[in-house]
Design a protein around this motif. Structure first.
Motif, mmCIF file in Angstrom:
data_model
loop_
_atom_site.group_PDB
_atom_site.id
_atom_site.type_symbol
_atom_site.label_atom_id
_atom_site.label_comp_id
_atom_site.label_asym_id
_atom_site.label_seq_id
_atom_site.Cartn_x
_atom_site.Cartn_y
_atom_site.Cartn_z
ATOM 1 N N THR A 102 51.340 34.900 31.023
ATOM 2 C CA THR A 102 50.326 34.413 31.961
ATOM 3 C C THR A 102 48.936 34.950 31.609
ATOM 4 O O THR A 102 47.928 34.275 31.827
ATOM 5 C CB THR A 102 50.694 34.792 33.402
ATOM 6 N N SER A 103 48.873 36.163 31.052
ATOM 7 C CA SER A 103 47.591 36.689 30.579
ATOM 8 C C SER A 103 47.044 35.829 29.442
ATOM 9 O O SER A 103 45.840 35.564 29.370
ATOM 10 C CB SER A 103 47.746 38.136 30.108
ATOM 11 N N CYS A 240 39.202 31.724 37.780
ATOM 12 C CA CYS A 240 40.205 32.368 38.626
ATOM 13 C C CYS A 240 40.902 31.350 39.523
ATOM 14 O O CYS A 240 42.115 31.423 39.735
ATOM 15 C CB CYS A 240 39.555 33.464 39.474
ATOM 16 N N ALA A 241 40.128 30.386 40.049
ATOM 17 C CA ALA A 241 40.721 29.366 40.921
ATOM 18 C C ALA A 241 41.711 28.493 40.158
ATOM 19 O O ALA A 241 42.759 28.103 40.703
ATOM 20 C CB ALA A 241 39.618 28.505 41.537
ATOM 21 N N LEU A 242 41.401 28.195 38.899
ATOM 22 C CA LEU A 242 42.313 27.390 38.092
ATOM 23 C C LEU A 242 43.641 28.114 37.869
ATOM 24 O O LEU A 242 44.713 27.500 37.905
ATOM 25 C CB LEU A 242 41.673 27.045 36.746
ATOM 26 N N VAL A 243 43.549 29.419 37.637
ATOM 27 C CA VAL A 243 44.779 30.203 37.463
ATOM 28 C C VAL A 243 45.510 30.343 38.793
ATOM 29 O O VAL A 243 46.732 30.128 38.884
ATOM 30 C CB VAL A 243 44.462 31.595 36.882
ATOM 31 N N ASP A 314 45.220 39.327 35.542
ATOM 32 C CA ASP A 314 44.744 38.066 34.962
ATOM 33 C C ASP A 314 43.282 37.813 35.264
ATOM 34 O O ASP A 314 42.572 37.192 34.468
ATOM 35 C CB ASP A 314 45.589 36.900 35.495
ATOM 36 N N GLY A 315 42.793 38.275 36.421
ATOM 37 C CA GLY A 315 41.390 38.073 36.758
ATOM 38 C C GLY A 315 40.477 39.042 36.035
ATOM 39 O O GLY A 315 39.524 38.644 35.354
ATOM 40 N N CYS A 316 40.772 40.340 36.155
ATOM 41 C CA CYS A 316 39.897 41.379 35.589
ATOM 42 C C CYS A 316 40.050 41.550 34.086
ATOM 43 O O CYS A 316 39.088 41.924 33.407
ATOM 44 C CB CYS A 316 40.188 42.722 36.266
ATOM 45 N N ALA A 317 41.245 41.311 33.553
ATOM 46 C CA ALA A 317 41.510 41.637 32.152
ATOM 47 C C ALA A 317 41.672 40.422 31.256
ATOM 48 O O ALA A 317 41.845 40.585 30.046
ATOM 49 C CB ALA A 317 42.760 42.509 32.048
ATOM 50 N N MET A 391 35.741 40.342 43.758
ATOM 51 C CA MET A 391 36.565 39.868 44.870
ATOM 52 C C MET A 391 37.538 38.792 44.401
ATOM 53 O O MET A 391 38.746 38.865 44.662
ATOM 54 C CB MET A 391 35.668 39.349 45.994
ATOM 55 N N MET A 392 37.020 37.792 43.698
ATOM 56 C CA MET A 392 37.874 36.700 43.242
ATOM 57 C C MET A 392 38.811 37.171 42.137
ATOM 58 O O MET A 392 39.968 36.738 42.060
ATOM 59 C CB MET A 392 37.010 35.533 42.751
ATOM 60 N N ARG A 393 38.326 38.063 41.272
ATOM 61 C CA ARG A 393 39.177 38.595 40.199
ATOM 62 C C ARG A 393 40.386 39.316 40.773
ATOM 63 O O ARG A 393 41.525 39.121 40.336
ATOM 64 C CB ARG A 393 38.383 39.564 39.325
ATOM 65 N N THR A 394 40.163 40.174 41.778
ATOM 66 C CA THR A 394 41.252 40.965 42.328
ATOM 67 C C THR A 394 42.242 40.089 43.094
ATOM 68 O O THR A 394 43.457 40.332 43.049
ATOM 69 C CB THR A 394 40.710 42.070 43.251
ATOM 70 N N ALA A 395 41.737 39.081 43.793
ATOM 71 C CA ALA A 395 42.637 38.149 44.478
ATOM 72 C C ALA A 395 43.565 37.468 43.479
ATOM 73 O O ALA A 395 44.767 37.292 43.731
ATOM 74 C CB ALA A 395 41.827 37.111 45.252
#
Length: 449
Positions: A102-103, A240-243, A314-317, A391-395
């Protein structure tokens, strides 16, 4: 004269204060934080700005207060809990492989979005806005920094990777010792339960913390600065929204054969808390609770969730460093080709543990930029907007930390599908209640030739 039960029940109902759903409390905090932050920024209300900052700082500090012992005991106990799970090695291996898969998808989406939108062009920013960060990351620091010099410093300086290393060593050693380690494990389970209970109290403060965190972001940066990073900000949120709402539901529907809408219904409390707290580790108790309520066996969830909270980002990295590297390259007019893009993929898939579940992703970004040979001053350009992005990355991080245990459990045929089908959102007041009776993880029958 005695009164009947019906006589006493009616007045109680009349004075009952209805519970406000947790999502509604968070939403109210978001709206109020934006309004107060805008007021503090527009009219330069110093006392209001200070109050918002202090509220946000206290909430984050409370979350961080329990991070070190929580990570240590959660990882240690999660490893020892694998002794109760059949085919534990296969479960752990599949979990890690799905983390990496997934990454890989997330970083590919990030690169595609960055190449299409050119986020580093036309920002209106100049080189004076760039500054080399205080905290940096390199492969040497990453590899050597995992092993602590002593057992105290990682806890006092919150070196999460070193805490994870010690927890893994203790957990594996406890497995090898067997019965001799049982008293220590029972103590660890009790301490972990106490820490999680304390964190539930902190989590209940999330709506108030939201006011401070969002208000401070708007107060400090205002809409003008956000406008300078409009393309970059939109790229991160879209990626992030797409993932979050594309890749994860697709995997849930095609691989796990479960209803994605039902997944979000059950996982939403953890996702929304991650959005406002910006801490995967701080959200860990709630993440584990929603994972169990979605039908993942407790024995496996207690391993996969703590493991994911420190390594699955997946968001931050993945999305963030891919788009950020393209942003920095374009800003400093550094051409990148196929080799550089492949390096971004490699760093994102292999080095995601560098984020370690704390707020922000500066170490991961510097690790990516240093690998590509891009100016580290570019990090200074992005720090200004980081709280809005985080915020969005962590979600997205936390959603992935729930998705993978569901996928693996479904493939291993240990997912309680009936429990998944009846999963629902819940209030924080009810979050630490027992999940309820459920079948234990069934072992496959042993056959002889």
């Amino acid at each position: 004269m005695s009164s009947s039960p019906s006589d006493t029940a009616t007045p109680a109902k009349g004075f009952r204060i209805p519970k406000v759903p947790f999502w509604a409390q968070i939403l109210a905090g978001l709206v109020l934080g934006v309004v107060l932050g805008w007021v503090a920024n527009t009219w330069d209300v110093a006392w209001l700005g200070t109050a918002l900052t202090k509220i946000g700082e206290i909430f984050v500090q409370l979350l961080k207060l329990a991070v070190a012992p929580l990570v240590f005991f959660a990882i240690t106990i999660s490893i020892t809990n694998l002794r109760n799970v059949h085919n534990a090695a296969r479960l752990a291996t599949r979990t890690l492989l799905w983390f990496m898969a997934t990454s890989l998808i997330a970083v590919a989406l990030g690169l595609l979005i960055g190449l299409v939108t050119n986020p580093g062009s036309g920002t209106g920013l100049s080189a004076k806005d760039a500054a080399e960060p205080d905290t940096q990351g390199s492969w040497l620091d990453f590899l050597t920094g995992i092993i602590p010099k002593d057992v105290i410093t990682p806890f006092t300086e919150l070196q999460v990777l070193q805490i994870v290393f010690m927890a893994v060593v203790v957990g594996v050693a406890a497995l090898k010792l067997g019965e001799k380690a049982e008293p220590l494990l029972k103590l660890g389970e009790s301490v972990l339960a106490l820490l999680q209970k304390a964190l539930w109290w902190i989590i209940r403060l999330a709506p108030v913390g939201t006011i401070g965190l969002i208000g401070t972001a708007i107060k400090d940066y205002g809409w003008d600065l956000i406008g300078s990073y409009a393309t970059f900000t939109a790229d991160i949120y879209v990626g992030c929204a797409l993932v979050l709402f594309g890749v994860y539901p697709l995997l849930l529907g095609t691989v796990a054969k479960v209803n994605p809408l039902q997944f979000f219904k059950g996982a939403w409390p953890a996702i929304q808390l991650a959005f406002v707290s910006r801490s995967s580790v701080g959200t860990m108790p709630l993440t584990q609770k929603v994972t169990e309520r979605l039908g993942v066996p407790k024995e496996y969830a207690s391993f996969a969730v703590p493991f994911g909270s420190t390594t699955k980002m997946d968001g931050c990295a993945s999305i963030y460093p891919a788009i950020a590297a393209i942003f920095v390259g374009e800003f400093f007019h550094v051409d990148m080709g196929l080799k550089e893009y492949l390096l971004i993929v490699f760093v994102s898939v292999i080095g995601s543990a560098a984020t370690a579940g704390l707020t922000g992703a500066t170490v991961m970004l510097t690790l990516t930029l240093s690998t590509l040979g891009l100016p580290l001053q570019g990090v200074g350009l992005l720090l200004a907007i980081d709280p809005i992005l985080d915020m969005m990355r962590t979600a997205t991080n936390v959603a992935g930390q729930v998705v993978i245990p569901v996928l693996v459990s479904a493939k291993e045929k240990i997912l309680d599908r009936e429990m998944f089908a009846h999963a629902r959102s819940f209030s924080v007041e009810d979050a630490d209640a027992p999940v309820g009776p459920r079948p234990a993880v069934q072992q496959e029958p042993v056959t002889t030739g």
